[in-house]
Write a protein that holds these residues in place. Structure first.
Motif, short mmCIF file in Angstrom:
data_model
loop_
_atom_site.label_atom_id
_atom_site.label_comp_id
_atom_site.label_asym_id
_atom_site.label_seq_id
_atom_site.Cartn_x
_atom_site.Cartn_y
_atom_site.Cartn_z
N ASN A 1 -4.70 0.11 -3.24
CA ASN A 1 -3.33 -0.39 -3.14
C ASN A 1 -2.31 0.70 -3.48
O ASN A 1 -1.26 0.80 -2.83
N PHE A 2 -2.62 1.53 -4.49
CA PHE A 2 -1.73 2.64 -4.83
C PHE A 2 -1.62 3.62 -3.67
O PHE A 2 -0.52 4.07 -3.32
N ALA A 3 -2.75 3.95 -3.06
CA ALA A 3 -2.74 4.90 -1.95
C ALA A 3 -1.95 4.34 -0.76
O ALA A 3 -1.18 5.06 -0.12
N ARG A 4 -2.14 3.07 -0.46
CA ARG A 4 -1.39 2.46 0.64
C ARG A 4 0.10 2.45 0.36
O ARG A 4 0.92 2.69 1.26
N ASP A 5 0.47 2.17 -0.86
CA ASP A 5 1.89 2.16 -1.22
C ASP A 5 2.51 3.55 -1.05
O ASP A 5 3.73 3.67 -0.88
N ASN A 6 1.68 4.58 -1.09
CA ASN A 6 2.18 5.95 -0.99
C ASN A 6 1.90 6.59 0.37
O ASN A 6 1.90 7.82 0.49
N GLY A 7 1.60 5.78 1.36
CA GLY A 7 1.52 6.31 2.71
C GLY A 7 0.15 6.54 3.28
O GLY A 7 0.02 7.11 4.37
N ALA A 8 -0.92 6.12 2.59
CA ALA A 8 -2.27 6.31 3.13
C ALA A 8 -2.43 5.50 4.42
O ALA A 8 -1.89 4.40 4.56
N HIS A 9 -3.19 6.06 5.36
CA HIS A 9 -3.49 5.34 6.60
C HIS A 9 -4.37 4.13 6.28
O HIS A 9 -5.36 4.24 5.56
N ARG A 10 -4.02 2.98 6.80
CA ARG A 10 -4.77 1.76 6.53
C ARG A 10 -5.96 1.67 7.48
O ARG A 10 -5.81 1.77 8.69
N THR A 11 -7.13 1.46 6.91
CA THR A 11 -8.36 1.42 7.70
C THR A 11 -9.08 0.08 7.54
O THR A 11 -8.83 -0.67 6.58
N ASP A 12 -9.98 -0.19 8.48
CA ASP A 12 -10.80 -1.39 8.39
C ASP A 12 -11.63 -1.39 7.11
O ASP A 12 -11.81 -2.44 6.46
N ALA A 13 -12.15 -0.21 6.74
CA ALA A 13 -13.00 -0.12 5.55
C ALA A 13 -12.24 -0.53 4.30
O ALA A 13 -12.78 -1.20 3.42
N GLN A 14 -10.97 -0.13 4.21
CA GLN A 14 -10.18 -0.54 3.04
C GLN A 14 -10.05 -2.05 2.97
O GLN A 14 -10.19 -2.66 1.91
N ASP A 15 -9.78 -2.69 4.12
CA ASP A 15 -9.67 -4.14 4.15
C ASP A 15 -10.97 -4.80 3.71
O ASP A 15 -10.97 -5.78 2.96
N VAL A 16 -12.10 -4.25 4.17
CA VAL A 16 -13.40 -4.80 3.81
C VAL A 16 -13.62 -4.72 2.30
O VAL A 16 -14.02 -5.70 1.66
N TYR A 17 -13.34 -3.57 1.73
CA TYR A 17 -13.62 -3.40 0.30
C TYR A 17 -12.62 -4.17 -0.57
O TYR A 17 -12.98 -4.61 -1.68
#
Length: 609
Positions: A491-507
């Motif tokens: 969540n911290f990485a996404r808030d700072n601009g990380a590319h959102r991936t399917d793997a992140q959603d899964v985990y």
């Protein structure tokens, strides 16, 4: 009882004081404690390696410890084993050194005797903790295959190495006219060129066609603007931050770079970051930053930022500016890498960076390029430019992708090859966050929990501004049982601009299940319902369980059993791939079982985690 004497500490200049002798019984007791530790109990191969080299040394046969004997007598390789073509001993020796470091940094911290395997040799050294290690006699040291540039040596030594290299090259039939040798007196560096291909770091980057970034001196507008020293500090911070990102060459101040790179062979993308600082009435200043594509002359990015403030928080505000610019320019899907990859795929697909760009596109589903072509491209690149460490890391990542897309069953051969490539990448590029991340992923999927955690933490430390790496580390933490920490990182990485991936959603879905968090489960479900892969469907079932929707959960599990080739077995393999931590994998399979997964959960969950 024999004694192994530890000689005087070199720092004393050979004074009369000697370190305590290490007794054979003490060494055997230390060995027994190491082999019983968690680090080695879960890794029989490392235990066999260490036991063999220690016992052989104590038996007075240290001169027999070679790569071949370790492979055959400790690692179970056949007598036909060829150490030149199979790097298993070097790979396992590196893992052994890492495991020993972890042991003495944790459960073995209070041990009175330390056993180590010095680099450049497989013969162990013993010491009383706090004393110097026993040196390895020169005759016992086995010369490793060089994979990275070492520290500078005296010039005479380098000339001897050049001569030895030439003898070896001619000995295998390389034509003299294709060998060029250059020696740089000031840097004590050697460049050996084979068939016109130089192996120095700068020439490798040039030949690979890596994009170039130059941070130009910022300008000041108005009398109330910042001083030149203030702007110079910001420029230095920006260069330092940018240089931590992989697959781009950041130019040092004043370094010569010209538009010829745009027309070179291969052509390279060249970018310039410039800025204009305008003073304000409140004493601060506004920074107008822009990125230009030198080859086309176009401005490809610009932004107005609040410049660093003077006073006690100056360093913190400088870091804020650096982070904002780095997020906009340097993350994997940000302006510079995305444009450079697109240009390489269009203008120089056969170059080293063009190959890397194609591999990146396939891994991140940017393109429908045939994966077989990309694998072949990476294989050729690793063979041709094997001095560029990140090629080996990319190859390891592609091997992992192949496994993920197929059976997810890691055979001993696949394990050995992935680990070899990942370790080569980290050895050749020790400052690369990408290489450390790939090693963490490989360790994760082969079941080395401690190795995965250590490499993941190192990846974040190497480049804390690479939020795509931070997000990947978050997924690994969840799979290794650190659900709360991993969820926070994603969540911290996404808030700072990380590319959102399917793997992140899964985990994130798996983390919600492991923590039994209905709020997190409700947040994760919409994204999971969009993805149709087996990983997302497994995570959907787990999230539905947390939300108290058993009928919907059962429909998802029934659909998996119906649609996934291999049925239950394939589902079990997918769960183990996602969650190597044994206890949590059992928990996931138990839940899927209660939702209709026929049979009983597989008893052999392996020793992972």
């Amino acid at each position: 009882m024999s004694l192994i004497d530890v000689p005087p500490d070199a720092a004393t200049g050979g004074a009369c004081d000697t370190a305590p002798a290490v007794g054979e019984e003490d060494i055997r007791a230390a060995l027994a404690r190491i082999l019983a530790s968690e680090e080695f109990a879960s890794s029989p191969r490392l235990a066999d390696f260490l036991r063999y080299v220690v016992e052989t040394t104590l038996a007075g046969r240290a001169d027999e410890i070679k790569g071949y004997t370790i492979a055959v007598e400790a690692l179970g390789r056949p007598p036909s084993f060829d150490p030149q073509s199979d790097p298993i001993v070097r790979v396992e020796a590196t893992r052994l050194r890492r495991a020993l470091e972890r042991y003495y940094g944790s459960s073995g911290a209070a041990s009175g005797v330390e056993i180590s395997v010095p680099k450049g040799s497989y013969v162990p050294a013993f010491r009383v903790r706090g004393g110097p290690p026993e040196p390895v006699p020169a005759a016992e040291a086995e010369t490793p295959v060089p994979v990275a540039a070492g520290p500078a040596r005296p010039f005479r030594r380098q000339r001897w190495l050049v001569a030895a290299a030439l003898v070896a090259l001619f000995g295998v039939g390389i034509v003299a006219s294709r060998v060029q040798v250059g020696i740089e007196n000031e840097s004590n560096a050697i460049t050996v060129t084979l068939g016109g291909r130089a192996s120095s770091a700068a020439l490798l980057a040039d030949r690979m066609g890596l994009p170039v970034l130059n941070v130009e001196p910022f300008e000041v507008a108005g009398a109330t603007g910042p001083t030149g020293d203030d702007l110079h500090t910001l420029e230095v911070r920006l260069r330092d931050a940018f240089s931590r990102f992989d697959f781009v060459e950041v130019m040092s101040p004043g370094a010569a770079y010209v538009a010829r790179e745009c027309r070179g062979t291969p052509p390279r993308s060249v970018f310039s970051l410039s800025g204009l600082a305008e003073g304000r009435a409140d004493g601060g200043y506004t920074l107008l930053a822009r990125l230009s594509d030198t080859c086309s002359g176009n401005i490809v990015w610009s932004r107005e930022l609040d410049g660093p403030r003077k006073g006690a928080d100056r360093a913190g505000s400088e870091q804020r500016v650096v982070r904002e610019i780095a997020i906009s320019l340097m993350e994997s899907y940000a302006t510079l890498p995305a444009r450079a990859r697109a240009q390489a795929r269009l203008d120089a697909p056969d170059s080293g960076f063009g190959c890397i760009a194609q591999a990146f596109a396939v891994q991140n589903r940017e393109t429908a390029a045939f994966p077989g072509d990309v694998r072949a491209c990476i294989e050729r690149l690793a063979a041709r430019d094997n001095g560029y460490g990140l090629v080996h890391s990319m190859k390891a990542a592609m091997l992992l992708e192949d496994l993920r897309a197929s059976s997810r069953v890691v055979s001993p051969e696949a394990r050995s090859e992935m680990l070899k490539e990942a370790q080569l990448g980290i050895d050749m590029a020790p400052a690369s966050a990408f290489a450390a991340k790939v090693l963490a992923e490989v360790d994760f999927h082969i079941g080395d929990r401690d190795g995965a955690l250590a490499a993941a933490e190192r990846a974040m430390a190497l480049n804390p501004l690479d939020y795509d790496v931070v997000a990947t580390v978050g997924t690994l933490f969840i799979g290794l049982g650190r659900a709360e920490q991993g969820e926070a990182l994603i969540n911290f990485a996404r808030d700072n601009g990380a590319h959102r991936t399917d793997a992140q959603d899964v985990y994130l879905g798996i983390a919600a299940f492991l923590r039994d968090d209905a709020v997190a489960a409700s947040s994760a479900l919409p994204a999971l319902e969009v993805h149709r892969g087996p990983e997302a469907r497994i995570a959907s079932a787990l999230v539905l369980r947390v939300l108290g929707r058993p009928e919907d959960e059962r429909r998802v599990v029934d659909g998996l059993l119906r649609d996934l080739p291999g049925g239950r077995t394939a589902i079990e393999h997918t769960v183990r791939w996602l969650v190597p931590a044994r206890e949590n994998a059992q928990k996931v399979l138990g839940e899927l079982e209660s939702a209709g997964l026929t049979g009983s959960p597989h008893a052999d969950m392996s020793s992972r985690g």
